[in-house]
Design an enzyme around this catalytic site. Structure first.
Site, PDB file in Angstrom:
ATOM      1  N   LYS A  56      27.752  10.363  18.316  1.00  0.00           N
ATOM      2  CA  LYS A  56      26.845  11.051  17.392  1.00  0.00           C
ATOM      3  C   LYS A  56      26.787  10.285  16.075  1.00  0.00           C
ATOM      4  O   LYS A  56      27.589   9.384  15.825  1.00  0.00           O
ATOM      5  CB  LYS A  56      27.332  12.483  17.158  1.00  0.00           C
ATOM      6  CG  LYS A  56      28.727  12.585  16.573  1.00  0.00           C
ATOM      7  CD  LYS A  56      29.198  14.023  16.467  1.00  0.00           C
ATOM      8  CE  LYS A  56      30.621  14.080  15.905  1.00  0.00           C
ATOM      9  NZ  LYS A  56      31.108  15.460  15.758  1.00  0.00           N
ATOM     10  N   HIS A 182      37.827  22.698  20.681  1.00  0.00           N
ATOM     11  CA  HIS A 182      37.985  21.644  19.674  1.00  0.00           C
ATOM     12  C   HIS A 182      39.121  22.023  18.736  1.00  0.00           C
ATOM     13  O   HIS A 182      39.189  23.150  18.248  1.00  0.00           O
ATOM     14  CB  HIS A 182      36.691  21.471  18.876  1.00  0.00           C
ATOM     15  CG  HIS A 182      36.684  20.250  18.009  1.00  0.00           C
ATOM     16  ND1 HIS A 182      36.837  18.979  18.519  1.00  0.00           N
ATOM     17  CD2 HIS A 182      36.563  20.097  16.669  1.00  0.00           C
ATOM     18  CE1 HIS A 182      36.786  18.100  17.531  1.00  0.00           C
ATOM     19  NE2 HIS A 182      36.645  18.757  16.400  1.00  0.00           N
ATOM     20  N   ARG A 238      37.690  13.525  24.534  1.00  0.00           N
ATOM     21  CA  ARG A 238      36.371  13.485  23.876  1.00  0.00           C
ATOM     22  C   ARG A 238      36.569  12.795  22.520  1.00  0.00           C
ATOM     23  O   ARG A 238      36.914  13.417  21.528  1.00  0.00           O
ATOM     24  CB  ARG A 238      35.873  14.925  23.726  1.00  0.00           C
ATOM     25  CG  ARG A 238      34.426  15.112  23.388  1.00  0.00           C
ATOM     26  CD  ARG A 238      34.079  16.598  23.292  1.00  0.00           C
ATOM     27  NE  ARG A 238      34.854  17.283  22.266  1.00  0.00           N
ATOM     28  CZ  ARG A 238      35.819  18.170  22.525  1.00  0.00           C
ATOM     29  NH1 ARG A 238      36.125  18.494  23.759  1.00  0.00           N
ATOM     30  NH2 ARG A 238      36.460  18.757  21.526  1.00  0.00           N
ATOM     31  N   TYR A 282      25.474   2.051 -16.154  1.00  0.00           N
ATOM     32  CA  TYR A 282      25.005   3.293 -16.769  1.00  0.00           C
ATOM     33  C   TYR A 282      26.129   4.044 -17.479  1.00  0.00           C
ATOM     34  O   TYR A 282      27.228   4.182 -16.959  1.00  0.00           O
ATOM     35  CB  TYR A 282      24.382   4.206 -15.710  1.00  0.00           C
ATOM     36  CG  TYR A 282      23.064   3.719 -15.170  1.00  0.00           C
ATOM     37  CD1 TYR A 282      21.944   3.644 -15.982  1.00  0.00           C
ATOM     38  CD2 TYR A 282      22.932   3.355 -13.831  1.00  0.00           C
ATOM     39  CE1 TYR A 282      20.726   3.202 -15.482  1.00  0.00           C
ATOM     40  CE2 TYR A 282      21.715   2.913 -13.316  1.00  0.00           C
ATOM     41  CZ  TYR A 282      20.616   2.836 -14.162  1.00  0.00           C
ATOM     42  OH  TYR A 282      19.423   2.404 -13.662  1.00  0.00           O
ATOM     43  N   CYS A 329      25.499   1.761  -9.122  1.00  0.00           N
ATOM     44  CA  CYS A 329      24.067   2.031  -9.289  1.00  0.00           C
ATOM     45  C   CYS A 329      23.414   2.234  -7.916  1.00  0.00           C
ATOM     46  O   CYS A 329      24.066   2.103  -6.882  1.00  0.00           O
ATOM     47  CB  CYS A 329      23.403   0.885 -10.026  1.00  0.00           C
ATOM     48  SG  CYS A 329      24.131   0.524 -11.637  1.00  0.00           S
ATOM     49  N   MET A 330      22.141   2.545  -7.911  1.00  0.00           N
ATOM     50  CA  MET A 330      21.450   2.776  -6.647  1.00  0.00           C
ATOM     51  C   MET A 330      21.489   1.542  -5.749  1.00  0.00           C
ATOM     52  O   MET A 330      21.680   1.648  -4.527  1.00  0.00           O
ATOM     53  CB  MET A 330      19.997   3.195  -6.885  1.00  0.00           C
ATOM     54  CG  MET A 330      19.257   3.518  -5.595  1.00  0.00           C
ATOM     55  SD  MET A 330      17.532   3.979  -5.855  1.00  0.00           S
ATOM     56  CE  MET A 330      17.726   5.575  -6.636  1.00  0.00           C
TER      57      MET A 330
END
Length: 388
Positions: A56, A182, A238, A282, A329-330
């Site tokens: 997943k 689980h 699993r 920043y 930063c981004m």
């Protein structure tokens, strides 16, 4: 055989069209041979139990389709979280059984059945709908039953599980192939809660066995339980994290060697010298206490490099460990270096450089999270490069 050759040729064409890593700014490099080695070591350790490979979240950031192909010969089944994840595998012509681990919404049921995807049930409405579809299509539909033994996230309640399975076996067209639970605390040192969950699960399994209702696949162990408790293996384990060479437990590496499959790298895009008192990034949360050299690397929170690493993160640059200076930063982050670092130099965020190593667990510890979040957080903007 001809189909396999065509698929391999297609993969090679894709790889040939990719720029070499020396020309890429930011990328994750996936070692498929490491994943293959890991699954074979796990198979040997858990024998005679089988492997249900949890892929997943794009195989924990490693790429679900390439990973599924490399694992196909060594696992009995794949497990994913959503119908879309399962359909992506089917569209890539992955024909192995695929199990969705959670209940699905009503409008997605038929979509899953068409693709022969195995659904998990824990309440009455989903199997009722499946039974109607099975009768309409004149075919059997396989399901697995999730039993809540204490995690309290989902699943049929323990004290109702046997009656629930008895009822499921009366529904036309429904074939109960598997039953599972689980564990909530398998990664903890103490086993009290794990023992309690396992006791409850075994009680249900024993009752089902006496009633001749025990499904053919019983599974419970995640990676942690698989490593520490062989009494959790049942018919299949699993697992996800260990397939990718990451060990959720301390002290198990000796008897089950694992190879980390992912390295995350970027490059220096600029360098500069900063004077005493100058701020960086920043908010100026970092100010130089002495003249320093800095290197800006093309990695930011839009790539999945957490902003929580601001002023605490590390990377390997020029064969040394370098500290992150200022806010992430981004798109970029700044590291304190020396004058030996140049534009284009490799920056290792996860992986090896010379004799030094940073792993995902170290990064996770710095920001108070888990390895899973680090790996699944590497964004799609970061290209995956596959080596075998």
């Amino acid at each position: 055989r001809s189909y396999l050759i065509m698929r391999l040729m297609l993969i090679w064409i894709i790889l040939l069209r990719m720029p070499p890593t020396s020309e890429m700014e930011t990328f994750a490099e996936i070692d498929l041979s490491a994943i293959r080695t890991n699954v074979k070591a796990i198979r040997s350790y858990i024998d005679p139990a089988k492997v249900i490979a949890v892929i997943k979240a794009d195989a924990y950031g490693h790429g679900a389709i390439p990973v599924a192909r490399i694992l196909a010969d060594d696992v009995m089944m794949f497990a994913v979280a959503t119908v879309d994840e399962a359909i992506e595998l089917r569209q890539a012509e992955i024909h192995h059984p695929i199990l969705i681990l959670y209940n699905v919404l009503p409008h997605l049921i038929e979509k899953a059945v068409i693709q022969k995807i195995t659904l998990t049930v824990s309440e009455a409405e989903l199997p009722k709908a499946l039974s109607k579809i099975a009768q309409r299509k004149n075919r059997d539909i396989k399901i697995h039953v999730n039993i809540n033994t204490g995690m309290n996230r989902d699943g049929a309640q323990c004290n109702q599980a046997v009656g629930f399975l008895q009822w499921l076996n009366t529904l036309p067209g429904i074939m109960v192939e598997g039953v599972f639970t689980h564990f909530a605390t398998a990664d903890k040192i103490t086993n009290t809660e794990l023992d309690q969950q396992l006791y409850r699960f075994n009680s249900v399994i024993d009752k089902l066995d006496r009633l001749n209702l025990l499904p053919t696949i019983v599974h419970a162990a995640n990676s942690s339980a698989m490593l520490k408790r062989k009494d959790t293996h049942f018919d299949a384990v699993r697992i996800g994290l260990t397939l990718f060479g990451l060990n959720p437990l301390v002290g198990t590496q000796d008897f089950l060697p694992l190879q980390s499959a992912l390295e995350w790298k970027t490059r220096v895009i600029s360098t500069e010298e900063i004077s005493v008192g100058e701020g960086i990034s920043y908010g100026f949360t970092y100010r130089a206490e002495r003249p320093i050299h800095i290197a800006t690397a093309r990695i930011g929170y839009a790539d999945g490099y957490s902003r929580l690493l601001s002023n605490t993160g590390i990377a390997l640059i020029g064969g040394k460990t370098r500290k992150l200076a200022g806010q992430v930063c981004m798109d970029v982050s700044v590291f304190e270096v020396d004058n030996s670092v140049n534009i284009g130099d490799e920056v290792v965020l996860i992986g090896w450089q010379g004799n030094y190593h940073i792993d995902a667990a170290q990064m996770a510890k710095k920001i108070g999270t888990i390895t899973y979040e680090i790996l699944t957080g590497i964004s799609k903007r970061v290209p995956r490069i596959y080596r075998d």
